[in-house]
Design an enzyme around this catalytic site. Structure first.
Site, PDB file in Angstrom:
ATOM      1  N   HIS A  47      -8.444  -0.974   5.873  1.00  0.00           N
ATOM      2  CA  HIS A  47      -8.789  -2.256   6.498  1.00  0.00           C
ATOM      3  C   HIS A  47      -9.372  -3.192   5.431  1.00  0.00           C
ATOM      4  CE1 HIS A  47      -9.805  -4.946   9.759  1.00  0.00           C
ATOM      5  NE2 HIS A  47     -10.985  -5.126   9.191  1.00  0.00           N
ATOM      6  N   LEU A  91      -2.473   2.795  18.176  1.00  0.00           N
ATOM      7  CA  LEU A  91      -1.857   4.065  18.574  1.00  0.00           C
ATOM      8  C   LEU A  91      -2.498   4.533  19.884  1.00  0.00           C
ATOM      9  CD1 LEU A  91      -1.811   5.592  15.016  1.00  0.00           C
ATOM     10  CD2 LEU A  91       0.223   5.062  16.384  1.00  0.00           C
ATOM     11  N   ASN A  98       0.835  -1.217   0.000  1.00  0.00           N
ATOM     12  CA  ASN A  98       0.000   0.000   0.000  1.00  0.00           C
ATOM     13  C   ASN A  98       0.861   1.253   0.000  1.00  0.00           C
ATOM     14  OD1 ASN A  98      -3.063  -0.474   0.235  1.00  0.00           O
ATOM     15  ND2 ASN A  98      -2.163  -2.061   1.529  1.00  0.00           N
TER      16      ASN A  98
HETATM   17  C1  GRF Z   1      -3.395  -4.566   4.035  1.00  0.00           C
HETATM   18  O1  GRF Z   1      -4.183  -5.644   3.619  1.00  0.00           O
HETATM   19  C2  GRF Z   1      -4.170  -3.636   4.938  1.00  0.00           C
HETATM   20  O2  GRF Z   1      -5.536  -3.649   4.669  1.00  0.00           O
HETATM   21  C3  GRF Z   1      -3.918  -4.202   6.305  1.00  0.00           C
HETATM   22  O3  GRF Z   1      -2.585  -4.644   6.257  1.00  0.00           O
HETATM   23  C4  GRF Z   1      -2.244  -5.020   4.927  1.00  0.00           C
HETATM   24  C5  GRF Z   1      -0.947  -4.362   4.579  1.00  0.00           C
HETATM   25  O4  GRF Z   1      -0.439  -4.813   3.347  1.00  0.00           O
HETATM   26  N1  GRF Z   1      -4.201  -3.194   7.304  1.00  0.00           N
HETATM   27  P1  GRF Z   1       0.851  -4.110   2.703  1.00  0.00           P
HETATM   28  O5  GRF Z   1       1.976  -4.164   3.755  1.00  0.00           O
HETATM   29  O6  GRF Z   1       0.477  -2.705   2.352  1.00  0.00           O
HETATM   30  O7  GRF Z   1       1.187  -4.941   1.506  1.00  0.00           O
END
Ligand code: GRF
Length: 207
Positions: free
Chosen positions: A112, A96, A18
């Protein structure tokens, strides 16, 4: 940095796909700059992604601090020092503290991998699969003191009625996340996201 830039910090604990989507599609555009990437995990691959993009990084492992309050104070000081106006949790696997959140009012968002309020907390996709849902999805929300309980900014669903394996669901979920989280950041940066004065649970979007 010019006054009309929108500096953001990203916190990530793991892979950072992400974060990568943010670096690739948001960073350096429309005045949005990722100015800091922090982690609770010193060797998180996410930090390496940030360094490759020339973004300042720092790790705040709990073991380096007396307790969670002290760690989150150091983290908040560091983020504030970089001038960030928004903190994006992109796979940040720690809660947090309320005092951290109080320093960034309506300034922390999270992605999420479920359609909240269904399946909050850890292993959301696995929870959804175990429940036998036919529709999965992603939520981007403001972070409050609860676990995945803050006001919802964006959601997107995907119908996967035959899914049985987490891997196949994650493939679709990640693709949605990589579009939805950048979209939410862009909206916030241009001032298009606010809380409904008539209902503090509801987010109003000026699209
Ligand atoms: C994602 O699926 C997000 O929804 C969750 O943690 C995961 C992180 O994935 N909170 P990445 O590290 O961004 O690949």
């Amino acid at each position: 940095m010019s006054p009309d830039t929108f500096p953001i910090a990203v916190l990530a604990s793991g892979t950072g796909s992400n974060l990568q989507a943010i670096l690739d599609t948001v960073h350096g555009r429309d005045g949005i700059e990722v100015v800091a990437v922090g982690s609770n995990v010193a060797d998180a691959p996410a930090l390496e992604r940030a360094r490759r993009a020339g973004v300042e990084t720092a790790a705040f492992p709990l073991a380096d601090h007396s307790d969670r309050a002290a760690r989150d104070t150091a983290l908040a000081d560091w983020i504030e020092g970089r001038g960030a106006r928004l903190v994006v949790l992109a796979g940040y696997m720690q809660l947090l503290t309320p005092s951290f959140l109080a320093r960034f009012p309506l300034g922390v968002v999270n992605v999420h991998p479920a359609l909240l309020p269904a399946f909050p907390g850890l292993r959301a996709v696995e929870q959804a699969l175990a429940h036998g849902v036919r529709v999965f999805g992603v939520t981007v929300h403001f972070v409050d003191e609860g676990v995945d309980t803050g006001p919802i900014i964006l959601q997107r669903a995907v119908e996967l009625p035959h899914a049985r394996e987490a891997g196949e669901v994650f493939e679709q979920i990640h693709a949605i996340e990589h579009a939805l989280l950048p979209e939410a950041i862009r909206l916030i940066a241009r001032g298009a996201v606010r809380i409904d004065p008539a209902d503090p649970r509801r987010v109003l979007l000026d699209r």
